[in-house]
Design an enzyme around this catalytic site. Structure first.
Site, PDB file in Angstrom:
ATOM      1  N   ASP A 127      -9.557 -45.115  55.876  1.00 32.15           N
ATOM      2  CA  ASP A 127     -10.602 -45.709  54.525  1.00 32.15           C
ATOM      3  C   ASP A 127     -10.988 -44.179  54.289  1.00 32.15           C
ATOM      4  OD1 ASP A 127     -13.096 -46.851  54.252  1.00 32.15           O
ATOM      5  OD2 ASP A 127     -14.272 -46.442  56.617  1.00 32.15           O
ATOM      6  N   ASP A 165     -13.281 -47.087  59.989  1.00 34.86           N
ATOM      7  CA  ASP A 165     -14.440 -46.876  61.255  1.00 34.86           C
ATOM      8  C   ASP A 165     -15.667 -47.882  60.726  1.00 34.86           C
ATOM      9  OD1 ASP A 165     -16.894 -44.824  60.027  1.00 34.86           O
ATOM     10  OD2 ASP A 165     -15.207 -45.591  58.740  1.00 34.86           O
ATOM     11  N   ASP A 221     -13.271 -52.357  57.515  1.00 36.43           N
ATOM     12  CA  ASP A 221     -12.477 -52.058  57.673  1.00 36.43           C
ATOM     13  C   ASP A 221     -11.306 -53.516  58.525  1.00 36.43           C
ATOM     14  OD1 ASP A 221     -12.788 -49.602  56.006  1.00 36.43           O
ATOM     15  OD2 ASP A 221     -13.299 -48.436  57.616  1.00 36.43           O
TER      16      ASP A 221
END
Length: 641
Positions: A333, A517, A521
């Protein structure tokens, strides 16, 4: 001697005494004592009944627990190989080979004791962290200092950490500066300078400065407590290799018993004497037992989990460690993972626009939302109370503010024409969010994040380790994502919604590790072969979904834990080869030549001990340092698109 040194010595003494707290160790020592007494009496010419009694006492001390457990296993229709060892020893005594049987019992009991000590050492290597956390804390309430039990601390309490003391709880520094040694928790070798606003962990050692801090986690949920809990959970899981071995073990054991009976009865039918046939059959049963194979898998994996935990990576299960060893590609990410997750509003958006966006975002967990709220507060803008708040993963948020429906959305989530300012902000590398009021565009706010210092080196390490350039999966605008990907040397998929991230992960031919995080995600992490969450900035759902967690959001631990997992897998394979080789050599020796019973016992138990100790090598800090070097050197893998 300081209080800290006394504490460390006390912990060391407890570890030294821990072996004698095990029943298996005490009974093995008693069995050895009786065996040596019997041997001395036998060589000294004592009456036969006397040294026989000593040997039989050795049988009882060293074999009763295995016999009881074996009978209990039979009641559950399972064949315990330990019971076969006891029967072999009794068989030796039955034909007058009481010395050989006693030697078998002693070696067998000693081997079992060493295995238990090895297991205890694995557990203690992490559980000892709890010993570092003090039992008492100094709580400060309205200027009054009170010493209380750590368990009584609550989130929001203020504590005082004096120079040289250990931190009693996870807390945020309110006043003071110091250097804190947190090697036991995060693995950082040098003390870390902490200032106001920094986080300190329970169990770490304060340096020369006094710190006033506010407790941010319940003591039962501190980082050190979570490390112990997760390693405990990992110890309760079994890797696929281990499950396969245990499944095969029962069938193998039945075949082994059948072969033992055949090896005993067939020679008798052809005129062999009872004693030699029984000895050969018992020796075969011992050397063919799969004890070393059963121990080949879990000690290396659990040792690797414990070592990773001490250095800031919490791996939740043996299955996860096994999967980390087979990772072929890595996907990241962007915001909060490759970047610091602390974006700032750029420019000077209109006050009314910023205040509306902050009102809608004040309940959001997303870094962009927190940045908007922080910008509004920095300008002392009034932030209205919002109702009907709803997070839209991968899209933004919406809420009702002063009777109006306010949406703060990513440009990709906006239907219709976008303002020109969106393209201008994105072309400059900033992230744009569109503020919608009752369905109409009210304005655009730009934000810019900073890349983590270690991101470039980590991406390079992972490219060398896996043979593939890491993939950037983000909902952010394409210009900002491409700029970051080009800077770090990554492939990129931008402007993705959560389900599109899932599709991107599933489209890869490799076994993908996803690192993230945020809430958006979590679906991709669940769909991945294995996943790692950022421990500090990660949302609750992400921390629950992930297979592993980085305690301090240090990206550098990711290639290191991959290298450690791969080394653990190599140790497992080596253990399986060692165990199988010992079994094959000893079985062939017994079938085609004459293998003395004591030598067969020594070979069988020796292989078990070698396998267990080989796995425990990964408990040493040297294993982590070696993993770091390995991740920087890389391995030759071929990327399959």
């Amino acid at each position: 001697m300081t209080g800290v040194e006394q504490s460390e010595r006390s912990v060391g003494a407890q570890r030294r005494r821990s072996a004698w707290s095990l029943d298996s160790v005490r009974w093995a020592a008693v069995a050895l004592a009786f065996f040596l007494a019997g041997l001395i009496l036998q060589l000294g010419g004592a009456p036969q009944i006397v040294w026989w009694a000593a040997y039989l006492a050795c049988y009882l001390a060293g074999g009763w627990q295995s016999a009881v457990d074996g009978v209990a296993a039979l009641g559950q229709r399972r064949l315990d190989v330990d019971l076969l060892m006891v029967l072999a020893a009794l068989g030796a005594a039955g034909i007058g080979q009481v010395f050989d049987g006693a030697l078998l019992i002693v070696i067998f009991a000693t081997s079992g004791a060493l295995e238990d000590v090895a297991t205890r050492r694995t557990e203690d290597s992490v559980r000892a962290l709890l010993d570092l956390a003090p039992e008492r804390a100094v709580r400060v309430d309205r200027g009054v200092e009170t010493e209380v039990a750590v368990a009584e601390l609550r989130v929001g309490d203020r504590i005082l950490v004096r120079p040289g003391e250990r931190v009693s709880a996870d807390a945020e520094v309110l006043d003071g500066t110091s250097d804190v040694d947190q090697a036991g928790i995060t693995g950082e070798p040098l003390p870390v300078a902490v200032h106001v606003g920094d986080e300190i962990f329970a169990g770490t050692l304060n340096g020369t400065g006094a710190l006033h801090a506010e407790v941010i986690r319940d003591p039962s949920d501190s980082v050190v407590a979570r490390i112990v809990a997760m390693v405990g959970q990992a110890s309760a899981t079994k890797a696929r290799t281990q499950l396969f071995i245990e499944k095969v073990e029962q069938r193998y054991s039945m075949v082994m018993v059948g072969a033992t009976l055949a090896l005993f009865t067939v020679p008798l039918l052809f005129g062999a004497d009872l004693r030699s046939a029984l000895l050969r059959a018992m020796t075969f049963m011992i050397v063919a037992s799969p004890c070393a194979l059963v121990l080949a898998t879990m000690p290396p994996l659990l040792s690797a989990i414990a070592t990773a935990g001490r250095h800031g990576v919490l791996v939740k299960s043996a299955v996860a460690m096994e999967r980390l060893a087979t990772v072929q590609a890595v996907a990241f990410d962007k915001t909060g993972t490759l970047t610091t997750g602390l974006p700032r509003v750029v420019g000077e958006p209109p006050e009314n626009l910023l205040a509306l966006a902050a009102a809608a975002e004040q309940l959001s967990e997303h870094p962009l939302g927190r940045a908007i709220v922080a910008a509004a507060r920095a300008r002392a803008l009034p932030i209205a109370t919002a109702s009907r708040f709803r997070a839209l993963p991968g899209r933004g948020v919406e809420a009702v503010v002063s009777g109006r429906r306010v949406e703060v959305l990513s440009p990709a989530a906006v239907d219709g024409r976008l303002p020109e300012s969106v393209a201008e902000l994105e072309s400059s590398g900033a992230t744009a969010v569109v503020v919608m009021v009752d369905g109409a565009c009210a304005g655009v706010i730009g934000l810019r994040d900073t890349v983590r210092e270690e991101a470039g080196d980590v991406v390079a390490d992972l490219r060398r380790t896996t043979g593939c350039p890491p993939l950037l999966l983000t909902g952010d605008n394409r210009c900002a994502a491409v700029r970051l990907a080009d800077e770090l040397g990554m492939e990129v998929r931008a402007e993705l919604l959560p389900d599109q991230k899932v599709a991107a992960v599933r489209a890869r031919a490799e076994r993908v590790l996803v690192v993230g995080d945020g809430v958006n995600d979590a679906p991709a992490m669940a769909a991945a072969h294995v996943s790692i969450a950022m421990g500090r900035s990660g949302s609750d759902v992400t921390l629950q979904t992930a297979d592993a967690i980085t305690v301090r959001d240090d990206l550098a631990t990711i290639p290191a834990v991959l290298a450690l997992a791969r080394r653990a897998r190599r140790v497992v394979i080596a253990n399986l080869v060692i165990a199988a080789s010992f079994i094959a050599v000893l079985v062939i020796w017994d079938l085609f030549w004459h293998l003395p019973l004591p030598l067969g016992v020594a070979g069988h138990e020796g292989s078990t001990i070698i396998v267990a100790l080989n796995g425990l090598r990964l408990l040493r800090d040297k294993a982590w340092r070696s993993a770091i070097r390995q991740s920087r050197c890389g391995t030759e893998n071929r990327c399959r698109a």
